[in-house]
Design a protein around this motif. Structure first.
Motif, mmCIF file in Angstrom:
data_model
loop_
_atom_site.group_PDB
_atom_site.id
_atom_site.type_symbol
_atom_site.label_atom_id
_atom_site.label_comp_id
_atom_site.label_asym_id
_atom_site.label_seq_id
_atom_site.Cartn_x
_atom_site.Cartn_y
_atom_site.Cartn_z
ATOM 1 N N LEU A 41 0.800 -1.225 0.000
ATOM 2 C CA LEU A 41 0.000 0.000 0.000
ATOM 3 C C LEU A 41 0.837 1.281 0.000
ATOM 4 C CD1 LEU A 41 -2.832 -1.064 2.463
ATOM 5 C CD2 LEU A 41 -2.849 -1.088 -0.035
ATOM 6 N N HIS A 42 2.152 1.141 0.104
ATOM 7 C CA HIS A 42 3.060 2.293 0.096
ATOM 8 C C HIS A 42 3.657 2.465 -1.301
ATOM 9 C CE1 HIS A 42 2.954 3.065 4.396
ATOM 10 N NE2 HIS A 42 2.929 1.759 4.563
ATOM 11 N N PRO A 43 4.224 3.624 -1.580
ATOM 12 C CA PRO A 43 4.881 3.804 -2.886
ATOM 13 C C PRO A 43 6.003 2.779 -3.067
ATOM 14 C CG PRO A 43 4.688 5.899 -1.717
ATOM 15 C CD PRO A 43 4.277 4.823 -0.757
ATOM 16 N N PRO A 44 6.315 2.434 -4.319
ATOM 17 C CA PRO A 44 7.401 1.481 -4.572
ATOM 18 C C PRO A 44 8.713 2.000 -3.981
ATOM 19 C CG PRO A 44 6.220 2.001 -6.599
ATOM 20 C CD PRO A 44 5.700 2.926 -5.539
ATOM 21 N N GLY A 45 9.554 1.086 -3.606
ATOM 22 C CA GLY A 45 10.855 1.428 -3.038
ATOM 23 C C GLY A 45 11.238 0.432 -1.969
ATOM 24 N N PHE A 46 12.178 0.831 -1.136
ATOM 25 C CA PHE A 46 12.731 -0.065 -0.130
ATOM 26 C C PHE A 46 12.888 0.658 1.200
ATOM 27 C CE2 PHE A 46 14.453 -1.310 -4.264
ATOM 28 C CZ PHE A 46 14.162 -2.662 -4.304
ATOM 29 N N TYR A 47 13.100 -0.144 2.228
ATOM 30 C CA TYR A 47 13.554 0.361 3.523
ATOM 31 C C TYR A 47 14.615 -0.606 4.019
ATOM 32 C CZ TYR A 47 10.728 -3.258 5.812
ATOM 33 O OH TYR A 47 10.201 -4.451 6.217
ATOM 34 N N ALA A 48 15.399 -0.175 4.994
ATOM 35 C CA ALA A 48 16.472 -1.024 5.496
ATOM 36 C C ALA A 48 16.598 -0.881 7.007
ATOM 37 C CB ALA A 48 17.798 -0.666 4.831
ATOM 38 N N ILE A 49 16.995 -1.967 7.619
ATOM 39 C CA ILE A 49 17.336 -1.989 9.036
ATOM 40 C C ILE A 49 18.809 -2.346 9.120
ATOM 41 C CG2 ILE A 49 16.950 -3.167 11.231
ATOM 42 C CD1 ILE A 49 14.054 -3.669 10.199
ATOM 43 N N ILE A 50 19.563 -1.527 9.846
ATOM 44 C CA ILE A 50 21.003 -1.734 9.977
ATOM 45 C C ILE A 50 21.324 -1.790 11.464
ATOM 46 C CG2 ILE A 50 23.302 -0.866 9.434
ATOM 47 C CD1 ILE A 50 21.768 0.779 7.172
ATOM 48 N N LYS A 51 21.933 -2.893 11.875
ATOM 49 C CA LYS A 51 22.260 -3.084 13.282
ATOM 50 C C LYS A 51 23.782 -3.085 13.428
ATOM 51 C CE LYS A 51 19.346 -5.504 15.777
ATOM 52 N NZ LYS A 51 18.629 -6.494 16.586
ATOM 53 N N PHE A 52 24.272 -2.171 14.252
ATOM 54 C CA PHE A 52 25.708 -2.058 14.519
ATOM 55 C C PHE A 52 26.054 -2.782 15.822
ATOM 56 C CE2 PHE A 52 24.911 1.534 11.769
ATOM 57 C CZ PHE A 52 26.077 1.673 11.028
ATOM 58 N N TYR A 53 27.322 -3.075 16.008
ATOM 59 C CA TYR A 53 27.789 -3.620 17.272
ATOM 60 C C TYR A 53 27.905 -2.515 18.323
ATOM 61 C CZ TYR A 53 28.924 -8.107 15.168
ATOM 62 O OH TYR A 53 28.841 -9.338 14.557
ATOM 63 N N SER A 54 28.050 -1.273 17.888
ATOM 64 C CA SER A 54 28.282 -0.152 18.790
ATOM 65 C C SER A 54 27.176 0.899 18.661
ATOM 66 C CB SER A 54 29.637 0.487 18.455
ATOM 67 O OG SER A 54 29.739 1.783 18.986
ATOM 68 N N ALA A 55 26.647 1.343 19.799
ATOM 69 C CA ALA A 55 25.645 2.414 19.804
ATOM 70 C C ALA A 55 26.252 3.716 19.289
ATOM 71 C CB ALA A 55 25.081 2.607 21.203
ATOM 72 N N ALA A 56 27.515 3.959 19.587
ATOM 73 C CA ALA A 56 28.178 5.187 19.114
ATOM 74 C C ALA A 56 28.274 5.200 17.594
ATOM 75 C CB ALA A 56 29.566 5.324 19.746
ATOM 76 N N HIS A 57 28.589 4.063 17.005
ATOM 77 C CA HIS A 57 28.670 3.978 15.539
ATOM 78 C C HIS A 57 27.301 4.196 14.917
ATOM 79 C CE1 HIS A 57 32.461 1.266 16.024
ATOM 80 N NE2 HIS A 57 32.763 2.550 16.126
#
Length: 100
Positions: free
Chosen positions: A57-73
């Motif tokens: 139901l949303h416009p075409p495209g993508f989303y991403a989830i990125i998980k780092f080892y460090s909260a600061a990064h």
């Protein structure tokens, strides 16, 4: 010189995760993955990068989830990349996931 000591266990804190959306459909899923990995790994080691298509139901495209080892990064990556034209000159929306 500032040194970070990282524990390379599964990151469970939400402050180590960034969410990227408004990724235009001008690139393929694999191209988006490769480019996001190149961009975000420059901020520090990544535990997880998941690219998904937008819901029907949303416009075409993508989303991403990125998980780092460090909260600061994760925090630095979010601050530096939010609103920047990173993929095909499209300004991406990048936010930190925080508990609360």
């Amino acid at each position: 010189m500032e040194v970070d000591i990282l524990e390379f266990g599964v990151p469970v804190d939400s402050n180590k995760t960034v969410f990227v959306w408004d990724i235009p459909p001008v690139l393929t899923h694999d191209q988006v993955y490769e480019q996001l990995f190149h961009i975000f790994s420059s901020f520090g080691p990544i535990y997880l990068l998941k690219v998904s298509p937008n819901a029907p139901l949303h416009p075409p495209g993508f989303y991403a989830i990125i998980k780092f080892y460090s909260a600061a990064h994760a925090a630095t990556a979010q601050k530096v990349t939010d609103g920047c034209p990173l993929l095909q000159n499209s300004a991406l929306k990048v936010t930190s996931c925080s508990s609360g």
